[in-house]
Write an enzyme that holds these catalytic residues in place. Structure first.
Site, PDB file in Angstrom:
ATOM      1  N   GLU A  17      68.099  19.683  17.244  1.00  0.00           N
ATOM      2  CA  GLU A  17      67.625  18.664  16.314  1.00  0.00           C
ATOM      3  C   GLU A  17      68.843  17.963  15.740  1.00  0.00           C
ATOM      4  O   GLU A  17      69.860  18.604  15.476  1.00  0.00           O
ATOM      5  CB  GLU A  17      66.778  19.283  15.195  1.00  0.00           C
ATOM      6  N   HIS A  51      59.015  19.710  16.672  1.00  0.00           N
ATOM      7  CA  HIS A  51      60.314  19.110  16.372  1.00  0.00           C
ATOM      8  C   HIS A  51      61.193  20.040  15.535  1.00  0.00           C
ATOM      9  O   HIS A  51      62.018  19.567  14.756  1.00  0.00           O
ATOM     10  CB  HIS A  51      60.149  17.752  15.678  1.00  0.00           C
ATOM     11  N   ASP A  59      60.395  24.429  19.658  1.00  0.00           N
ATOM     12  CA  ASP A  59      60.382  23.571  20.851  1.00  0.00           C
ATOM     13  C   ASP A  59      60.991  24.296  22.045  1.00  0.00           C
ATOM     14  O   ASP A  59      60.536  24.114  23.191  1.00  0.00           O
ATOM     15  CB  ASP A  59      61.151  22.280  20.579  1.00  0.00           C
TER      16      ASP A  59
END
Length: 574
Positions: free
Chosen positions: A26, A165, A170
């Site tokens: 991220e 997310h 993920d």
């Protein structure tokens, strides 16, 4: 010694023995150059079993944009006590050592990982890489999944983890997607890591199934048109060798998702053989404009060009229009957008006191002047402050600036930028710079186009293979004929025959009277290539001595920095 036949396993590493590290990052944005990592999540798997996990938040050293916080749920408060990337990176590189990396849309995550390694002095990871998004595009059809987003694939393969997310979640979902794809790959005869990575570079099933569409395509220059079952053009292209180019669409070298989608719809390929490569380029432009294929992205709507018009009336004004008419007006363009045309118009308004109102004015019409007259931005012909003859001088200077000499606009705008920069109003100076750039670029382009479109007929030749010559007849900036003169042929009868069979071109109004600006620019590029020789010119091929072209390099140097950057130290453009 007797030869021993090897087993299939000896041809590569069996997939059940491969250690995969499925990871996700991220970040604060989409660019490794300007954004930072905020979270790493990774899962190590082998033989279908989880062997370990790696997860940590990372302090990016900068605020997290609000829209990123909304997307990921990661806020500044969550990372304030998290370790920084230099503390995390060595441990993560050790975690992935010796493994095959897996990511969904791997180029994104690998881009950030490689940028981090470069910044902190680590060699970039040399691990084999598998991209689950790419694998899914090759293995699954649109009937099975409408797209290859991670959330869509996780639902399709019934992942136990829903992507949200966040890096570890993920990564876990991607593990389930990977296992589903490996099961599908096994049914396709893929059993080793080497075969799996090669499968990523193989043509899709649709590409393999449609290879017959390339049969019978000639090895000659020309244009190709992919058509659907109804005969509608899907995609138009050109090539100097049609056979090689069309065949490439059905190989692994064609990796564009939009084009692969197009191939799945296409039912036939129609070809148009051309005499020369230039003719093929021109025919491509014309076909795209005429048929507007849905999979072509450029040149589809030349009719949407925007023009700046100096009207032909007692007191002319500048108007933005989409059509060139034979009405006595002076036109500047074409512009790619109305905003660019408006910028150029503002540059002229800042230089000359042309009226900005839209009413039609006559010599006897009278009405109160607007505020622009009070600040010297308009000659106020509406109030009678300027006679028709006095105002006509402004209009004549505007026409001259558009068609012949842009020096007046350049000098006036440069002086204005200098004043603004001296007052430390750099952002306003940058706006003025961009307005001037819009005017100079359009004027230079139009004057270059007119140099060719004003010529009733121009014939030129360029050397071709085997001692032959490519010969083209150009009329009013439009290609009227193309031919190849064989080696040893007498040029005069060949050229005369080509001219006799050339298209009759009747020019219309404006700077591009017979063809699109793109077509004329294509011809100009060819005429300016080394080796091209003029055979015959009916008229004069020239540019204005004080045209905008001489100022183009200066304005481009001024705009070479970051868009919107202020003029350095307030200095004039050099």
């Amino acid at each position: 010694m007797d030869a021993v036949q090897g087993t299939l396993d000896e041809l590569g590493t069996p997939l059940h023995e491969v250690t995969f590290v499925v990871f996700d990052l991220e970040t604060t944005g989409g660019s490794p150059a300007g954004d930072a990592i905020t979270e790493i999540g990774a899962v190590k798997v082998c033989g279908g079993q989880v062997r370990g996990e790696f997860a940590t938040l990372i302090d990016p050293g900068r605020p997290i944009p609000p829209f990123i916080s909304v997307l990921t749920g990661i806020t500044d408060a969550m990372v304030v006590a998290a370790p920084k990337l230099p503390q995390v990176l060595p441990a993560f590189l050790e975690f992935i050592r010796g493994a095959t990396l897996v990511a969904h849309n791997a180029p994104f995550d690998l881009g950030f990982l490689r940028a981090a390694c470069a910044e902190y002095g680590y060699p970039p990871p040399a691990n084999p890489v598998v991209d689950t998004a790419d694998l899914a595009r090759r293995m699954l059809t649109r009937d099975e999944t409408p797209d290859c987003k991670l959330a869509t694939l996780a639902r399709y393969f019934r992942s136990a983890t829903e992507p949200c997310h966040r890096a570890l979640a993920d990564a876990r979902a991607t593990v389930d997607v990977l296992h589903g794809l490996l099961e599908r790959a096994g049914a396709l005869g893929v059993h080793t890591l080497e075969e799996l990575r090669a499968f990523n570079r193989m043509p899709t099933p649709e590409q393999r199934r449609k290879r017959h569409l390339a049969e019978g395509v000639p090895a000659a220059p020309g244009v190709y048109v992919f058509e659907d079952a109804k005969g509608e053009a899907l995609y138009v292209g050109k090539s100097t060798n049609l056979r090689n180019r069309v065949r490439s669409y059905f190989t692994a070298s064609e990796a564009r998702p939009r084009i692969r989608e197009m191939i799945g719809i296409a039912e036939r390929v129609r070809t148009i053989v051309c005499a020369t490569a230039l003719e093929a380029e021109i025919r491509e432009l014309r076909l795209i404009a005429a048929t507007k294929p849905r999979y072509n992205r450029r040149s589809r709507f030349p009719e949407r060009a925007v023009w700046l018009k100096l009207t032909d009336e007692p007191f002319p004004r500048l108007s933005i229009v989409r059509e060139v008419k034979d009405d006595g007006g002076a036109y500047l363009g074409p512009f790619g957008s109305a905003r660019a045309a408006d910028d150029a118009r503002t540059a002229l308004h800042e230089t000359l006191p042309l009226r900005r109102c839209t009413e039609r004015l006559g010599p006897r019409a009278r009405r109160p002047a607007c505020a622009l007259a009070e600040i010297g931005k308009c000659g106020a012909p509406c109030e009678g402050r300027e006679s028709r003859e006095e105002y006509a001088r402004h209009a004549a200077l505007a026409r001259r600036a558009m068609e012949q000499d842009a020096g007046m606009v350049f000098s006036a705008m440069e002086a204005r930028m200098r004043r603004l920069a001296d007052q430390q109003r750099f952002e306003e100076a940058a706006v003025e710079r961009d307005r001037l750039a819009a005017f100079i670029r359009a004027a230079a382009r139009m004057q270059r186009l007119r140099s060719l479109t004003a010529i009733p007929e121009l014939i030129a030749a360029s050397p071709a293979a085997g001692g032959a010559w490519d010969i083209h007849v150009i009329r009013y900036g439009r290609l009227a004929a193309a031919g190849v003169m064989p080696r040893g042929a007498h040029p005069t009868p060949f050229v005369d025959a080509l001219v006799a069979t050339a298209e009759t071109v009747i020019p219309g109004p404006g700077p591009t009277p017979a063809a699109s600006a793109e077509e004329t620019e294509c011809l100009l590029r060819w005429l300016e290539t080394p080796g091209v020789r003029l055979v015959r010119v009916d008229g004069t091929w020239s540019l204005p001595a004080n045209g905008a072209g001489r100022l183009r390099a200066r304005i481009e140097r001024a705009c070479a920095g970051i868009p919107g950057d202020r003029p350095r130290d307030g200095r004039p453009m050099r």
